[in-house]
Design an enzyme around this catalytic site. Structure first.
Site, short mmCIF file in Angstrom:
data_model
loop_
_atom_site.label_atom_id
_atom_site.label_comp_id
_atom_site.label_asym_id
_atom_site.label_seq_id
_atom_site.Cartn_x
_atom_site.Cartn_y
_atom_site.Cartn_z
N LYS A 1 0.78 -1.01 0.04
CA LYS A 1 -0.01 -0.08 -0.07
C LYS A 1 0.86 1.38 0.06
O LYS A 1 1.83 1.46 0.78
CB LYS A 1 -0.97 0.14 1.25
CG LYS A 1 -2.14 -0.58 1.06
CD LYS A 1 -3.07 -0.20 0.49
CE LYS A 1 -3.83 0.96 0.51
NZ LYS A 1 -4.79 0.73 1.79
N HIS A 2 0.74 2.12 -0.93
CA HIS A 2 1.32 3.30 -1.04
C HIS A 2 2.89 3.32 -0.90
O HIS A 2 3.57 3.73 -0.29
CB HIS A 2 0.69 4.38 0.06
CG HIS A 2 -0.49 4.95 -0.18
ND1 HIS A 2 -0.92 5.66 -1.16
CD2 HIS A 2 -1.52 4.68 0.35
CE1 HIS A 2 -2.16 5.83 -1.19
NE2 HIS A 2 -2.57 5.17 -0.23
N ASN B 1 12.71 5.90 7.17
CA ASN B 1 13.40 4.86 8.06
C ASN B 1 12.18 3.87 8.30
O ASN B 1 11.20 3.95 8.11
CB ASN B 1 13.33 5.79 9.61
CG ASN B 1 14.86 6.57 9.75
OD1 ASN B 1 15.84 6.15 9.10
ND2 ASN B 1 14.43 7.42 10.70
N HIS C 1 14.35 4.73 -0.81
CA HIS C 1 13.60 6.04 -0.97
C HIS C 1 13.04 6.14 -2.64
O HIS C 1 13.71 5.64 -3.58
CB HIS C 1 14.39 7.26 -0.52
CG HIS C 1 14.60 7.35 0.86
ND1 HIS C 1 13.47 7.90 1.84
CD2 HIS C 1 15.66 7.11 1.42
CE1 HIS C 1 14.01 7.72 2.82
NE2 HIS C 1 15.28 7.28 2.86
#
Length: 355
Positions: A58-59, A213, A355
């Protein structure tokens, strides 16, 4: 090829490449990010552990991930399934890690989708699936979901990405090497139980594709709680620890009986009622007594633990093993906290930021 839209509906976007192909539906930008990250996670974890692996995304971060394995009674009761094959069991275990967050997920499996998993996906709120193949008839079954909009994505299991990866941000092109280091048992040294090694390796694979993180708690080949994208690592630890508690307290006898309801009740309503009962009706004594029974949990951090508070919080959620890169100026404090709580600490030397 054009996306349905970009990150937001007001943004047009397109894509190209050979890593996957779309068999049904039209993805959004986020759908594709979920599919590509999820596929990398299950492929890498499956290679490291030699088992079928599933993830529920999700996302752009996993809500859950799991190896194939036995379905516990709570999961079996919720989904009406207990004797299932490896592909369906891996996904059921991954989705049940955090079923509230997995509502409307993007699924990924490391093995071809079979009829059993296709039938299961037809009954849950899910936006799409990425897999290395689909058995006969399964694409047709899945394509009928969501009025024909369900995304069916086939990954090329032999595709290897370029050694360099590039992205553009605000008109600047950023290029770096892909992270080349494989996840192997050697990173965890000797002396750990094999089940702990499996759990820690799965956790490392999960964090390699989770927004940093990040930390995760794992037990018996399934994540119990994943904390992603927080600015403070201890906030990740606390957030994921809360998910662990919810997962374990859903197995409390007083909570399990909530599944004995009238036929036709929506599954997500049952999950929400379980969580509401845990948060509002289960007494502090009941919670504490049940939480004391949870042991043998593994905890993995994508970066070094900067303070012992992460260990102190993790210990409240049944943690027996911790793997982290090491290297903090307070590493001695972290090790001392582990000794105090009876936790085995492994320093891998490998950071897994994403990221």
């Amino acid at each position: 090829m054009e996306f349905r839209y970009g990150i937001n509906p007001q943004q047009a976007a397109e894509y190209d490449g050979a890593a996957v192909r779309i068999l049904n539906g039209q993805p959004s930008y986020i759908n594709m990010l979920d599919a590509l990250n999820a596929w990398q996670l299950v492929r890498e974890a499956s290679r490291a552990l030699g088992r079928t692996v599933a993830a529920s995304f999700k996302h752009v971060s996993p809500a859950g991930a799991a190896l194939s394995g036995p379905i516990d009674p709570v999961t079996a009761d919720l989904y009406g399934m207990d004797d299932v094959g490896p592909v369906a069991s891996a996904y059921l275990r991954a989705r049940d890690a955090d079923p509230k967050s997995s509502f409307g997920d993007f699924a990924a499996v490391s093995a071809p989708v079979d009829a059993e998993l296709a039938a299961l996906l037809s009954t849950v709120v899910c936006d799409g699936i990425v897999a290395p193949g689909f058995e006969p008839g399964t694409v047709a079954t899945l394509s009928a979901k969501k009025g024909g909009r369900f995304l069916v994505v086939e990954a090329d299991p032999d595709f290897e990405p370029p050694q360099r990866e590039t992205r553009e941000v605000f008109g600047m092109r950023l290029t770096q090497d892909r992270d080349p280091l494989p996840l192997t048992r050697d990173l965890l040294g000797d002396g750990l139980p094999s089940t702990a090694v499996d759990d820690l390796l799965l956790g490392m694979a999960v964090l390699r594709y989770t927004q940093s993180n990040s930390v995760c708690y794992v037990k018996d080949g399934a994540t119990l709680g994943i904390g992603a994208g927080q600015q403070s690592r201890v906030d990740c630890t606390r957030l994921a620890g809360g998910k662990v508690d919810i997962w374990w307290l859903r197995r409390h006898p007083a909570v399990r009986v909530l599944l004995d309801v009238a036929p036709g009740t929506r599954r997500q309503d049952l999950v929400n009622e379980q969580i509401r009962y845990i948060e509002e009706d289960l007494t502090a004594v009941e919670r504490a007594e049940w939480m004391e029974r949870l042991t043998g949990v593994s905890f993995v951090s994508d970066g070094y633990l900067p303070f012992r508070d992460n260990v102190d919080h993790a210990a409240r959620h049944g943690v027996s093993y911790i793997a982290e890169p090491g290297g903090s100026i307070r590493s001695d404090d972290v090790a001392q906290a582990c000794r105090k709580h009876g936790i085995t600490l492994v320093r891998t030397g490998l950071r897994l930021f994403h990221h």
